[in-house]
Scaffold this active site. Structure first.
Site, short mmCIF file in Angstrom:
data_model
loop_
_atom_site.label_atom_id
_atom_site.label_comp_id
_atom_site.label_asym_id
_atom_site.label_seq_id
_atom_site.Cartn_x
_atom_site.Cartn_y
_atom_site.Cartn_z
N SER A 1 2.18 -7.44 8.29
CA SER A 1 3.01 -8.64 8.36
C SER A 1 2.31 -9.90 7.81
O SER A 1 2.11 -9.99 6.61
CB SER A 1 3.48 -8.86 9.80
OG SER A 1 4.59 -9.69 9.82
N ASP B 1 -0.63 -12.09 -6.02
CA ASP B 1 0.34 -12.53 -7.03
C ASP B 1 -0.18 -13.73 -7.81
O ASP B 1 0.09 -13.87 -9.01
CB ASP B 1 1.67 -12.90 -6.37
CG ASP B 1 2.50 -11.66 -6.04
OD1 ASP B 1 2.01 -10.54 -6.30
OD2 ASP B 1 3.63 -11.81 -5.53
N LYS C 1 4.84 -3.97 6.95
CA LYS C 1 5.90 -4.62 7.74
C LYS C 1 6.30 -5.92 7.05
O LYS C 1 5.56 -6.88 7.05
CB LYS C 1 5.44 -4.92 9.15
CG LYS C 1 6.56 -5.56 9.97
CD LYS C 1 6.12 -5.98 11.34
CE LYS C 1 7.31 -6.57 12.10
NZ LYS C 1 7.82 -7.81 11.48
#
Length: 428
Positions: free
Chosen positions: A295, A306, A320
């Site tokens: 998470s 990214d 998750k």
């Protein structure tokens, strides 16, 4: 906004941030858009009456209703849950960060109570309980089909009291006796690893983890110049989303960090980096993750990956990618409901996939061959001297011990090796 994740029991619960306005908005939308499903309600009532009148044991109306509501909510996904008033009090207490327990985070996985991660410094961690362990018994009580409240009741107790766990690991049954203690979750720790490399460990994302992280950076920066950073998110189960955003904000000064998307407008949010909070604009960073990273920790790893701001090293994360909101009900109960999915800046959904490291490095225990005989040129009879007059080196001068860190934490050793090597590669 939202947040939280898995359930932590006695242990811990996955943290959520309540979104007060969401409940009102949800109610208004529901009233406006839906009609009472009378046929379905009639079916529910008939089932209710059948249980009340025909079940082998007498049950109160409240017990039947709670079991029905819990089954309805938990059937949605592994993270949605119905809380009675009493369970909500327990949940809020346990998510406060301080509680009495043994310090493990668990989740129901295929109806098996599975350890997500032990809390750093807890009785569970010191006893050697590992992520992936499955709890079979608590104090000789089989936990099969037990609800959250029953499990919490079994796990919790007075500080200093003991609890026994029977755990299945790799097909073997292991027995542990643990002493309950006050779990005080210090979520951020820091230290130097040598050569200007700073190490930061975030064990979970609590409400103040971002400010703790920034304070830890300031503290080390006053001691010496930070030339490389290891951010350790292994076995970090996640937590408060805003804290994860605050940690990423320390490494990038602009652009998207994460966004969420769901059915309702209030579940659609974007979180952007800010220049004023940037602590490291160019310092090399390695982020450590593993199968216990979930998470919020996946949000951090995904965002930095990214933005190409860090090398992600370790093993694939948990996966998750959903967000839960606690929706209070008029009777004092509450529903922890999955309301959105989150996405990395490049639009990747982590849900049911996880973050794949840039460098896949499993944790390993190294063994070293000892006593190998070898000779060097300098030991050969009649060898020529060094061309520039330098000191000759024999086999006795060779040091093959790569250090204690490689033996105790191979993944961290690899991270440090990268940070020490990168500047040399950049110079070329």
């Amino acid at each position: 906004m939202i947040n939280t994740l898995r359930q932590r029991i006695s242990f811990l619960f996955m943290v959520l941030l309540v979104q007060p306005a969401f409940s009102a908005q949800l109610t208004a939308d529901t009233k406006e858009q839906s009609k009472l499903p009378t046929a379905e309600i009639q079916s529910f009532v008939e089932t209710f009456e059948t249980i009340r009148e025909g079940y082998v044991e007498v049950m109160s109306d409240q017990d039947i209703l709670h079991k029905a509501l819990k089954g309805m909510v938990s059937g949605l996904d592994p993270h949605s849950e119905y809380f009675t008033k009493e369970e909500l009090v327990d949940f809020n207490e346990l998510t406060s960060g301080n509680y009495a327990g043994i310090g493990v985070e668990v989740e129901m996985k295929d109806k098996r109570l599975t350890i997500v991660t032990p809390v750093d410094g807890s009785a569970a961690a010191e006893a050697g309980i590992l992520p992936g362990d499955v709890i079979i018994k608590i104090d000789n009580t089989l936990i099969t089909d037990l609800g959250m409240k029953d499990i919490v009741t079994l796990m919790r107790g007075e500080i200093g009291s003991t609890v026994t766990l029977d755990i299945e690991r790799d097909g073997e049954l292991k027995h542990y006796e643990l002493t309950r203690g006050l779990i005080e979750d210090a979520s951020v720790t820091d230290k130097w690893l040598g050569d200007g490399i700073a190490y930061f460990r975030i064990s979970q994302f609590q409400g103040d983890s971002a400010s703790e992280f920034h304070q830890a950076i300031d503290k080390l920066s006053k001691e010496s110049k930070i030339q490389g950073v290891v951010l350790d998110l292994r076995n970090n189960p996640g937590g408060v989303l805003q804290s994860a955003v605050g940690v990423v904000d320390a490494f990038i000064d602009k652009g998207m960090i994460v966004y969420t998307n769901g059915r309702h407008e209030l579940s659609k949010n974007q979180y952007m980096a800010t220049e004023k909070n940037t602590k490291f604009d160019s310092v090399p960073v390695v982020v450590l993750i593993n199968e216990g990273s979930a998470s919020a920790s996946e949000i951090v790893a995904g965002a930095l990956q990214d933005h190409q701001r860090a090398v992600i090293l370790g093993t694939e994360s948990f996966g998750k990618g959903s967000v839960q909101t606690v929706v209070p009900l008029s009777n004092g109960d509450a529903v922890k409901l999955t309301t959105a999915l989150y996405y990395t800046p490049n639009g990747r959904s982590i849900q049911a996939q996880g973050i794949t490291p840039d460098l896949v490095v499993p944790q390993a225990t190294l063994t070293f061959d000892k006593g190998q005989f070898f000779v060097k040129e300098a030991e050969l009879k009649g060898h020529l001297g060094n061309g520039t007059g330098g000191e000759e080196r024999t086999s006795a001068d060779v040091k093959s011990d790569i250090g204690e860190l490689a033996k105790t934490d191979f993944q961290l050793f690899q991270a440090v090796t990268i940070l020490k090597t990168l500047p040399k590669l950049a110079q070329k």
